[in-house]
Design a protein around this motif. Structure first.
Motif, mmCIF file in Angstrom:
data_model
loop_
_atom_site.group_PDB
_atom_site.id
_atom_site.type_symbol
_atom_site.label_atom_id
_atom_site.label_comp_id
_atom_site.label_asym_id
_atom_site.label_seq_id
_atom_site.Cartn_x
_atom_site.Cartn_y
_atom_site.Cartn_z
ATOM 1 N N UNK A 77 -8.322 2.221 5.347
ATOM 2 C CA UNK A 77 -7.875 2.379 6.437
ATOM 3 C C UNK A 77 -6.556 2.230 7.388
ATOM 4 N N UNK A 78 -5.994 1.074 6.073
ATOM 5 C CA UNK A 78 -4.725 0.485 6.264
ATOM 6 C C UNK A 78 -3.179 1.712 5.926
ATOM 7 N N UNK A 79 -3.967 2.101 5.166
ATOM 8 C CA UNK A 79 -2.827 3.727 4.405
ATOM 9 C C UNK A 79 -2.253 4.387 5.391
ATOM 10 N N UNK A 80 -0.877 4.573 5.392
ATOM 11 C CA UNK A 80 -0.397 5.317 5.479
ATOM 12 C C UNK A 80 -0.451 6.909 4.894
ATOM 13 N N UNK A 81 -1.802 7.359 6.490
ATOM 14 C CA UNK A 81 -1.834 8.896 6.120
ATOM 15 C C UNK A 81 -1.106 9.688 6.561
ATOM 16 N N UNK A 82 -0.804 10.672 6.596
ATOM 17 C CA UNK A 82 -0.141 11.987 7.559
ATOM 18 C C UNK A 82 -1.204 13.296 7.088
ATOM 19 N N UNK A 83 -1.009 14.161 7.601
ATOM 20 C CA UNK A 83 -1.294 15.310 7.863
ATOM 21 C C UNK A 83 0.046 16.296 8.334
ATOM 22 N N UNK A 84 0.642 17.035 7.649
ATOM 23 C CA UNK A 84 2.013 18.468 6.976
ATOM 24 C C UNK A 84 1.442 19.841 7.244
ATOM 25 N N UNK B 111 0.927 -0.754 -0.125
ATOM 26 C CA UNK B 111 0.125 -0.188 0.090
ATOM 27 C C UNK B 111 0.825 1.090 -0.489
ATOM 28 N N UNK B 112 0.244 2.117 -0.381
ATOM 29 C CA UNK B 112 1.237 3.582 -0.548
ATOM 30 C C UNK B 112 0.844 4.565 0.420
ATOM 31 N N UNK B 113 1.173 5.873 0.225
ATOM 32 C CA UNK B 113 1.046 7.026 1.511
ATOM 33 C C UNK B 113 0.255 7.885 1.075
ATOM 34 N N UNK B 114 -0.386 9.218 2.288
ATOM 35 C CA UNK B 114 -1.218 9.856 1.738
ATOM 36 C C UNK B 114 0.007 10.685 2.118
ATOM 37 N N UNK C 199 -5.259 5.812 -5.616
ATOM 38 C CA UNK C 199 -3.513 5.725 -5.835
ATOM 39 C C UNK C 199 -3.047 5.664 -5.175
ATOM 40 N N UNK C 200 -3.208 5.960 -3.655
ATOM 41 C CA UNK C 200 -2.567 5.666 -2.447
ATOM 42 C C UNK C 200 -3.252 4.471 -2.602
ATOM 43 N N UNK D 194 2.701 7.076 -3.611
ATOM 44 C CA UNK D 194 3.063 7.879 -3.301
ATOM 45 C C UNK D 194 2.463 9.603 -3.313
ATOM 46 N N UNK D 195 1.433 9.479 -2.842
ATOM 47 C CA UNK D 195 0.608 10.813 -2.812
ATOM 48 C C UNK D 195 0.867 11.593 -2.331
ATOM 49 N N UNK D 196 1.039 13.605 -1.898
ATOM 50 C CA UNK D 196 0.729 14.655 -1.808
ATOM 51 C C UNK D 196 -0.308 14.801 -1.997
ATOM 52 N N UNK D 197 -0.998 15.347 -1.331
ATOM 53 C CA UNK D 197 -2.099 16.055 -1.338
ATOM 54 C C UNK D 197 -2.132 17.488 -0.600
#
Length: 258
Positions: free
Chosen positions: A109-116, A7-10, A73-74, A79-82
């Protein structure tokens, strides 16, 4: 032999108010590693093109569709940046991504999601002017796209009654030019004519404009969608000096014990 795709990341990133110097190193690093950038047209355009990066730009009122695209996409291992301007958690894309996540398929819900986090227009405008948010304050989005106008009026009245300094996002658009005029009427009724108002347009950009007036002098046409408006509390004051005056709100409230 079974195969499970990685899985990718957001990263939901804030690009700050406009000046590239105000983009955080954390966001810069996330963009350098991204395979995909997803965002509203003018914000996506702030990301420099490079080999291996795909930019997915879309219109302003399709936040949920944009969020679902990013999550999809993730889920494919990207590797996605919103991207949002300012901070992604303040009237921006972080909430939209989590709305899509909550209603979407379980595997998202298993994705790596971070808020920067990023520097908001509210904080950038306050810093340019001095410290008008130096005591208790609130932020109100004047767009009625996602909430009815009576709710906006009620919140403005209550914030004025509570004597907050108030930061107004999206004050006046071509589609609703009369709304901000009504807000100024409500504020004059609640606060009187002498309350200080900051109009901060395009903060940190080459065409930045700052204007400090009294409520009695404030006009709706002083603001547009690139303007952040801060209406001070009863304690907010201005220090006149050579050049740009300083607008600030003291740290203590009336009646506070020493």
């Amino acid at each position: 032999m079974s195969f499970v795709q990685d899985l990718g990341s957001i990263a939901i990133a804030g690009l700050g108010p406009g000046d590239e110097a105000l983009v955080t190193p954390e966001v810069t690093a996330a963009l350098a590693e991204a395979t995909d950038v997803v965002g509203y047209f003018p914000y996506a355009a702030r990301v420099a093109p490079r080999e291996g990066l795909t930019v997915h730009a879309s219109d302003n009122r399709v936040e949920l569709e944009r969020a679902m695209l990013a999550l999809g996409l993730a889920a494919q291992g990207r590797k996605v940046v919103v991207v949002s301007s300012g901070d992604p958690g303040v009237f921006a894309m972080a909430a939209a991504v989590f709305e899509a996540l909550e209603s979407g398929p379980d595997h998202w819900r298993t994705l790596d999601i971070r808020v920067l986090p990023g520097i908001t227009a509210m904080l950038a405008a306050s810093a340019r002017a001095g410290a008008p948010l130096g005591h208790d304050f609130c932020a109100i989005n004047l767009s009625d796209n996602l909430k009815p106008w009576p709710v906006i009026e009620k919140r403005v009245r209550l914030a004025a009654e509570a004597d907050f300094a108030i930061a107004f996002y999206n004050p006046r658009s071509k589609a609703r030019p009369a709304g901000f005029a009504r807000i100024l009427e409500i504020l004059q009724e609640a606060c009187g004519p002498d309350r200080l108002v900051l109009f901060a347009r395009a903060v940190s950009c080459p065409n930045e404009e700052l204007r400090i007036v009294r409520l009695s002098e404030a006009r709706a046409d002083m603001a547009d969608m690139r303007t952040l408006v801060i209406v001070g509390s009863s304690r907010t004051r201005v220090i006149e000096r050579t050049g740009q005056p300083i607008l600030y709100t003291p740290r203590s409230a009336l009646g506070a014990s020493s």
